[in-house]
Write an enzyme that holds these catalytic residues in place. Sequence first.
Site, PDB file in Angstrom:
ATOM      1  N   VAL A  26      44.445  37.052  29.616  1.00 51.39           N
ATOM      2  CA  VAL A  26      44.992  35.683  29.668  1.00 51.39           C
ATOM      3  C   VAL A  26      44.110  34.663  28.946  1.00 51.39           C
ATOM      4  O   VAL A  26      44.567  33.558  28.645  1.00 51.39           O
ATOM      5  CB  VAL A  26      45.266  35.209  31.118  1.00 51.39           C
ATOM      6  CG1 VAL A  26      46.376  36.020  31.761  1.00 51.39           C
ATOM      7  CG2 VAL A  26      43.988  35.210  31.970  1.00 51.39           C
ATOM      8  N   TYR A  83      32.250  30.311  38.882  1.00 58.85           N
ATOM      9  CA  TYR A  83      33.529  30.571  39.566  1.00 58.85           C
ATOM     10  C   TYR A  83      34.005  29.305  40.298  1.00 58.85           C
ATOM     11  O   TYR A  83      35.169  28.911  40.162  1.00 58.85           O
ATOM     12  CB  TYR A  83      33.315  31.711  40.566  1.00 58.85           C
ATOM     13  CG  TYR A  83      34.538  32.133  41.335  1.00 58.85           C
ATOM     14  CD1 TYR A  83      35.516  32.934  40.749  1.00 58.85           C
ATOM     15  CD2 TYR A  83      34.711  31.768  42.670  1.00 58.85           C
ATOM     16  CE1 TYR A  83      36.630  33.349  41.462  1.00 58.85           C
ATOM     17  CE2 TYR A  83      35.820  32.181  43.391  1.00 58.85           C
ATOM     18  CZ  TYR A  83      36.773  32.968  42.786  1.00 58.85           C
ATOM     19  OH  TYR A  83      37.879  33.379  43.495  1.00 58.85           O
ATOM     20  N   ILE A 105      39.155  37.360  51.013  1.00 59.84           N
ATOM     21  CA  ILE A 105      40.309  38.250  51.152  1.00 59.84           C
ATOM     22  C   ILE A 105      39.869  39.658  50.742  1.00 59.84           C
ATOM     23  O   ILE A 105      39.129  39.825  49.757  1.00 59.84           O
ATOM     24  CB  ILE A 105      41.477  37.783  50.234  1.00 59.84           C
ATOM     25  CG1 ILE A 105      41.835  36.308  50.492  1.00 59.84           C
ATOM     26  CG2 ILE A 105      42.703  38.687  50.410  1.00 59.84           C
ATOM     27  CD1 ILE A 105      42.363  35.965  51.860  1.00 59.84           C
TER      28      ILE A 105
END
Length: 252
Positions: free
Chosen positions: A67, A158, A191
């Site tokens: 991407v 990040y 997660i």
Amino acid sequence: MPDLPFLGRVALVTGGSRGIGRACVERLARLGADVAINYHSQAAAAQETADAVRQLGRRALALPADVSDAAQVEQLLAQITADLGPIDLLVNNAGVFDYAPHTELTPAVWQRTLDVNLTGAFQVTWGVKDSMIARRFGRIVNIASISALQPRPMSIAYAASKAGLVAFTRSIAAAFAPHNIRVNAVAPGLIETEIIDGVSQTAIDTIVANTPVGRIGQPDEVAGTVQFLLSEDSSFTTGQTLVVCGGRVMVP
Ligand code: NAP
């Protein structure tokens, strides 16, 4: 007859081969959408995810593209449009994670993290927005992170990329709203996916101890919020960032 709110819609999930992206792909397909699954390098995982979509009776495409590469994104979007039709639902989920102290953060890691997590979302969005505007319909969800909201001394690039994604979400939500395009973000806490493989058990235990629900999250718990934001259940919601982290961060 099951409720299929996304029947007849075409969705693209970037980084849809694994983890949170795969959970989003499966939710979208279960609810009626045909789904394009973008991935970077793990072709087998992407094909497996596409097979799961087909088993649900929906059309699926698994397509490689970095991407962060404008030419690859252009080719990706052209192929999806030719094979499935114009994209109605976009989940900008592809992401990379840096986990190291500031002494080890190099310009190359900084640049790569921004290129994939922020410029990647920009490039894919810019590739679909004109078609969404022309058709007066679009729903976009950007996968940010609670690192956009708190200091992250071990993930400096990040956190900066995800804070940028939150600001990008707000600004394009305002710009696109007159065209019936809604844009929101989801900010997950920790997660259970492969992206956190480099995080030590001690760090995970500390996070769990600071999480009111007392555990880390599962990919489908993020996908549920993505589903809400893509659906008409959130018809009056745009420009927002919904936090999905077991109460570790509470806003406002
Ligand atoms: P994951 O299991 O590592 O999946 C990452 C996905 O992104 C894979 O599908 C991967 O493709 C794809 N990807 C990576 N670089 C790419 C690139 N340059 N171009 C296209 N695709 C690329 O991680 P995850 O936890 O599901 O992460 C998904 C998103 O959630 C990320 O944006 C991440 O920052 C965000 N998030 C995760 C957590 C967490 O604790 N897990 C928390 C907050 C936010 P391949 O399969 O081909 O490698």
